[in-house]
Scaffold this motif. Structure first.
Motif, short mmCIF file in Angstrom:
data_model
loop_
_atom_site.label_atom_id
_atom_site.label_comp_id
_atom_site.label_asym_id
_atom_site.label_seq_id
_atom_site.Cartn_x
_atom_site.Cartn_y
_atom_site.Cartn_z
N ALA A 24 28.97 33.43 35.03
CA ALA A 24 28.38 34.62 34.27
C ALA A 24 29.24 35.81 34.42
N ARG A 25 29.38 36.74 33.63
CA ARG A 25 29.96 37.99 33.44
C ARG A 25 29.53 39.00 34.37
N PRO A 26 30.46 39.72 35.42
CA PRO A 26 29.77 40.43 36.34
C PRO A 26 29.20 41.63 35.83
N ALA A 27 28.19 42.24 36.26
CA ALA A 27 27.38 43.37 35.88
C ALA A 27 27.77 44.81 36.19
N GLY A 28 28.69 44.82 36.98
CA GLY A 28 28.91 46.08 37.71
C GLY A 28 30.03 47.09 36.92
N ARG A 29 30.42 46.47 35.88
CA ARG A 29 31.30 47.16 35.37
C ARG A 29 31.07 47.02 33.79
N SER A 30 31.09 48.07 32.83
CA SER A 30 30.80 48.13 31.38
C SER A 30 31.66 47.37 30.62
N ARG A 31 32.71 47.32 30.80
CA ARG A 31 33.83 46.73 29.89
C ARG A 31 34.88 45.92 30.93
N PRO A 32 35.40 45.07 30.12
CA PRO A 32 36.45 44.22 31.05
C PRO A 32 37.83 44.99 31.20
N LEU A 33 38.60 44.60 32.05
CA LEU A 33 39.66 45.08 32.28
C LEU A 33 40.66 44.71 31.40
N ARG A 34 41.41 45.31 30.62
CA ARG A 34 42.06 45.32 29.50
C ARG A 34 43.48 44.73 29.55
N ASN A 35 44.34 45.14 30.77
CA ASN A 35 45.78 44.85 30.95
C ASN A 35 45.87 44.67 32.48
N VAL A 36 47.13 44.58 32.84
CA VAL A 36 47.53 44.42 34.06
C VAL A 36 47.49 45.85 34.81
N SER A 37 47.76 47.00 33.96
CA SER A 37 47.75 48.12 34.59
C SER A 37 46.34 48.56 35.05
N GLU A 38 45.44 48.36 34.21
CA GLU A 38 43.88 48.41 34.79
C GLU A 38 43.73 47.56 35.81
N GLU A 54 37.94 36.61 40.02
CA GLU A 54 36.97 35.58 39.80
C GLU A 54 35.72 35.73 40.71
N PHE A 55 35.93 36.46 41.70
CA PHE A 55 34.81 36.75 42.78
C PHE A 55 34.50 38.06 43.17
N MET A 56 35.20 39.14 42.23
CA MET A 56 34.76 40.38 42.36
C MET A 56 33.78 40.76 41.26
N ASP A 57 33.36 42.25 41.18
CA ASP A 57 32.26 42.58 40.29
C ASP A 57 33.13 43.17 39.07
N VAL A 58 33.73 42.51 38.47
CA VAL A 58 34.75 42.75 37.41
C VAL A 58 34.91 41.60 36.27
N ASP A 59 35.12 42.01 35.29
CA ASP A 59 35.67 41.08 34.20
C ASP A 59 37.11 41.33 33.56
N PHE A 60 37.81 40.41 32.96
CA PHE A 60 38.91 40.98 32.56
C PHE A 60 39.08 40.15 31.13
N ASN A 115 39.88 49.84 44.90
CA ASN A 115 38.74 49.03 45.58
C ASN A 115 38.02 49.57 47.14
N ASP A 116 36.50 49.61 46.73
CA ASP A 116 35.90 50.13 47.96
C ASP A 116 35.28 48.78 48.51
N THR A 117 35.37 47.61 48.14
CA THR A 117 34.84 46.29 48.68
C THR A 117 35.62 45.87 49.97
N PRO A 118 35.15 45.66 51.22
CA PRO A 118 36.06 45.25 52.29
C PRO A 118 36.51 43.70 51.85
N ILE A 119 37.73 43.29 51.93
CA ILE A 119 37.86 41.77 51.80
C ILE A 119 38.79 41.43 53.21
N TYR A 120 38.37 40.45 53.24
CA TYR A 120 39.11 39.93 54.74
C TYR A 120 39.78 38.31 54.28
#
Length: 526
Positions: A34-48, A379-385, A56-61
């Motif tokens: 399923a496409r993540p719901a937290g971002r209105s449009r996908p990341l378009r390139n590596v710069s983005e 793949e596991f963050m609230d973002v599509d690309f 990123n504000d989400t703690p990752i461990y």
């Protein structure tokens, strides 16, 4: 290959379970998370993509016995930290957290270490302090985990950003990997999947399949260095029959081959293939285990252009097939290069972050774009690309072929049991004008190494710990070759010098062997 999991006292290696649970897995379903719901449009390139992770504000461990596999990932990803059982920096690394109170425990696997860490009160308090708000679900990555890990994370409100444990255990079987590869034109060395009870039965089955009598037999689960058997006579069979007879096994024709490791990430937009690396295996100066993995090398001649292209295509097809099973994210494949026939075969699949990740994440390709593990995180963050992975794959194969990195795992090889009172420091070393290896400075990781005269050493066991035959003393990384040739390589003079100089810094008080429990047999060190 897996995570640095010191075996024996205080912890042990964690490998796959001896049997797989029964799981119902799709074989034809399209891989479309399923496409993540937290971002209105996908990341378009590596710069983005870079911008996304730097803000990123989400703690990752990353949770594990040591931070080895993903050490340095915090350079690219904001709020990325390590929770580990062993701390080679003694509190000096700003992104590594280790509980202060660690009572004596005998861990039987890497999974047990990780589950203990997740339930530890100090660790839980550390994670809670770093939540930006109560609704944020921290992301947890690790090498070894099980259903208990999943239960703990669910109870604590953490997201375990890995495929399901049952799925991973199913795919971890060498027999399952072989069948899936066959389905998509990713062949293994000529083989049969069978069960035999005696030498005559084995010889007959192999003869009918045209494999001859010079055979390699693998059991479904476990470290290939300890669960791979070379059988060419009845005497060989009798020596190993207790490990083989009556089991479902993979019986292969024995070929002259080189093992090449490659990591990849299966995403919703396809598979990103990392650089190819040779392996260090069975060197007696590094490991007491015959055929045991003890490091990797990446250099331009690891695999030729035509074979590299063919192998990369195999990895992408295998990734697509894993996606049909519901898998996503990081995986590692061992490719066997037939040196006589100039052919490539599927060796085995490790559905996890692996020991090769340490090199994968410092290649020229990683610095040109983002580290391979960052694609796993997407793949596991609230973002599509939606950018072109084919173009990234082409560029990475070109850039990684021009880079040189090596690592080796230094184990205790002598039959002793000692309580350590001195150990090599974690940090950057170099060869001085007299050819001696000297400690230059403290360092957080190996990313700043410039040439083969420099090395970074990550200490695992330190003063107050025990060492014994098979114990992991530490990991040494350098920008240079550690082996000579490609057929049956030997350690270089420089590699032997590094090993001897590091070992010379360890000393301890001998103990009576029964005072310390031996390392569990059949365990996987990484």
């Amino acid at each position: 290959m897996g995570q640095v999991i010191p075996a024996g006292v205080g912890s042990s290696a964690g490998g796959a379970a001896p049997g797989a649970p029964e799981v119902t897995l799709g074989t034809d379903a399209a891989y479309a998370p399923a496409r993540p719901a937290g971002r209105s449009r996908p990341l378009r390139n590596v710069s983005e993509m870079r911008h996304f992770f730097r803000t990123n504000d989400t703690p990752i461990y990353f949770v594990g016995a040591t931070p080895f596999n993903l050490l340095g990932m915090d350079r690219w990803i904001r709020n990325f930290s390590y929770i580990t059982y062993y701390d080679g920096w003694d509190g000096a690394h700003p992104r590594v957290f280790t509980p202060r109170h660690k009572p004596y425990l005998e861990f039987g696997s890497g999974e047990e270490i990780n589950n203990w860490l997740l339930e530890n009160a100090e660790v839980r308090a550390y994670i809670e302090r770093r939540r930006p708000d109560p609704a944020t679900r921290p992301k947890i990555a690790m090498v070894f985990f099980d259903e208990e890990t999943e239960r703990i994370c669910a109870e604590l409100g953490y997201d375990l950003i890995l495929p399901a444990a049952a799925l991973r255990q199913h795919l971890d079987s060498k027999l399952v990997t072989t069948r899936l590869g066959n389905e998509v034109g990713v062949p293994s060395v000529p083989n049969i999947l069978t069960s035999v009870r005696g030498w005559a039965e084995l010889a007959s089955a192999a003869g009918q399949a045209g494999l001859g009598t010079d055979l390699v037999i693998q059991t479904p689960y476990g470290d290939s260095g300890k669960t791979t058997f070379f059988i060419s006579s009845e005497a060989d069979w009798k020596r190993h029959q207790k490990d083989i007879a009556g089991q479902d096994v993979k019986v292969m024709k024995r070929i002259n081959n080189r093992s090449v490791a490659v990591e990849a990430v299966l995403t919703r937009n396809g598979t990103v293939v990392g650089p190819f690396m040779s392996e260090l295996t069975g060197h007696t100066r590094l490991t007491p285990y015959r055929g045991g993995w003890c490091g990797n090398e990446m250099y331009p001649e690891v695999i030729s252009g035509a074979l590299r292209s063919r192998a990369a295509g195999m990895i992408r097809r295998l990734g697509d097939r894993l996606g049909a099973e519901g898998y996503r994210g990081f995986f590692e494949v061992d490719v066997l290069v037939d040196t006589d026939a100039d052919e490539v075969y599927l060796g085995e699949l490790n559905p996890r972050i692996s020991g090769a990740s340490a090199i994968t994440n410092v290649t020229a390709g990683a610095y040109a774009d983002m580290p391979l593990f960052a694609f796993h995180l997407l793949e596991f963050m609230d973002v599509d690309f939606g950018f072109d992975l084919g173009e990234i794959n082409e560029r990475w194969q070109e850039l990684s072929g021009e880079d040189v990195w090596s690592q080796m795992i230094i184990k205790e090889t002598r039959p002793l049991v000692e309580h350590l009172d001195a150990a090599a420091l974690t940090g950057q070393y170099s060869l001085d004008g007299h050819g001696a290896l000297v400690f230059r400075r403290a360092a957080l990781d190996w990313h700043q190494l410039q040439n083969e005269a420099e090395a970074f050493f990550l200490r695992i066991y330190g003063p107050g710990d025990y060492r014994w035959k098979g114990a992991d003393l530490g990991v040494l990384v350098t920008k240079g070759r550690l082996q000579t040739g490609a057929g049956k390589p030997a350690l270089t003079i420089r590699a032997r010098q590094f090993i001897d100089a590091i070992r010379a810094q360890y000393s301890g008080v001998p103990l009576v062997p029964p005072a310390v429990p031996p390392a569990p047999t059949g365990s996987k060190p990484f």
